[in-house]
Design an enzyme around this catalytic site. Sequence first.
Site, PDB file in Angstrom:
ATOM      1  N   TYR A  55      -1.879  -6.179  -3.337  1.00  0.00           N
ATOM      2  CA  TYR A  55      -2.884  -5.822  -4.350  1.00  0.00           C
ATOM      3  C   TYR A  55      -3.731  -4.650  -3.842  1.00  0.00           C
ATOM      4  O   TYR A  55      -3.902  -3.639  -4.530  1.00  0.00           O
ATOM      5  CB  TYR A  55      -3.774  -7.033  -4.661  1.00  0.00           C
ATOM      6  CG  TYR A  55      -4.991  -6.690  -5.476  1.00  0.00           C
ATOM      7  CD1 TYR A  55      -4.874  -6.234  -6.784  1.00  0.00           C
ATOM      8  CD2 TYR A  55      -6.277  -6.815  -4.937  1.00  0.00           C
ATOM      9  CE1 TYR A  55      -6.001  -5.907  -7.536  1.00  0.00           C
ATOM     10  CE2 TYR A  55      -7.391  -6.499  -5.683  1.00  0.00           C
ATOM     11  CZ  TYR A  55      -7.262  -6.041  -6.982  1.00  0.00           C
ATOM     12  OH  TYR A  55      -8.371  -5.718  -7.715  1.00  0.00           O
ATOM     13  N   SER A  74     -10.857  -1.250  -5.764  1.00  0.00           N
ATOM     14  CA  SER A  74     -11.309  -2.564  -5.315  1.00  0.00           C
ATOM     15  C   SER A  74     -11.846  -2.519  -3.891  1.00  0.00           C
ATOM     16  O   SER A  74     -11.378  -1.722  -3.066  1.00  0.00           O
ATOM     17  CB  SER A  74     -10.124  -3.529  -5.362  1.00  0.00           C
ATOM     18  OG  SER A  74     -10.409  -4.704  -4.656  1.00  0.00           O
TER      19      SER A  74
END
Length: 323
Positions: free
Chosen positions: A139, A114
């Site tokens: 995350y 990501s």
Amino acid sequence: MYLSKRLMDGGQLVIGVDSINEYYDTKLKKDRLAYLKKYDDFSFYQVDLADRDGFNQIFEYNKIDVVINLAAQAGVRYSIENPHAYVDSNLVGFVNVLEACRHYDVKHLIYASSSSVYGANQKMPFSTTDEVNHPVSLYAATKKSNELMAHTYSHLYNIPTTGLRFFTVYGPMGRPDMAYYSFTNKIVNGEPIQIFNNGDMMRDFTYIDDIVDGIVRLLDQPPQGNPDFDRERPVASESYAPYKVYNIGNNQPVKLMDFIETLEKHLGMEAEKEYLPMQPGDVEATYADIDELKRDTGFAPTTTIDEGLGKFVAWYKDYYNVK
Ligand SMILES: NC(=O)c1ccc[n+]([C@@H]2O[C@H](COP(=O)([O-])OP(=O)(O)OC[C@H]3O[C@@H](n4cnc5c(N)ncnc54)[C@H](O)[C@@H]3O)[C@@H](O)[C@H]2O)c1
């Protein structure tokens, strides 16, 4: 869904794996699945990646050449409230993916990392050769951990692994928790939209078709490992081992307020706006340097935000029957 469709249209057999968890409306997940089940070349297992035995069974029963691991607990804000969901899916689950690749002789593992790994970095555009040691959400930390874990498996077992740092992926059938989708819901329902950091944000929005195109280009191009890799001056995105990390973005960041204006234009409705400060875990801007992916695969995203949001809104109106 769109990746599976594209692969099967190209003659590949696809085995889908998803826990169909309730992070967001499962109807959308089931509708994607129903669409794919129309293909004879599609089979599906409802399995949680964290269920080691259940996941291994899939490899016992099928000969799998390439694994594309997109399943994960996504979302930056949710990770503030629900850290354990990220550890279960993204860390325990990812070890199970790596172990299956090791024991069942998988030829290439492609996995979703990501843009959030760039965390507190401010040098733009973000490059895979930049250090990414300052994540600002759990995350992001799990996604960076995936890259580290992948490297160990590339090093120890010679498994070719390619990590793709996705930059704000959007499009039809996308994720309802993401701003483009939740703003659309709110505008259509006449509710105010919440604009963080008083709108002073920028995102490199990447349309789903461009993401699919990038992944497909990489399928038959497992990393080889660089024999000239300089361990005294190591480049972060590659290795002597068959390991590679790429950015996959649009390379054209859009200001949040311009994005909202484009969305309003396509919806033909004006948003009621509520301006709020920056949220914990969030970053002000993302901007992908995609030179490496271009160089290695010819990747060239073609969808502008105007075109992409137009397609999303057309799908949204049809799906939810909005006049
Ligand atoms: N959409 C984006 O902008 C974006 C940006 C950066 C990275 N990513 C990454 O790309 C990947 C795909 O993202 P997406 O936006 O399509 O998200 P998504 O939530 O729509 O898709 C992920 C799927 O994984 C499934 N899943 C979650 N945990 C699971 C588990 N433990 N076992 C099995 N299935 C599980 C979910 O049910 C869901 O259907 C994710 O890894 C995400 O972290 C997405």
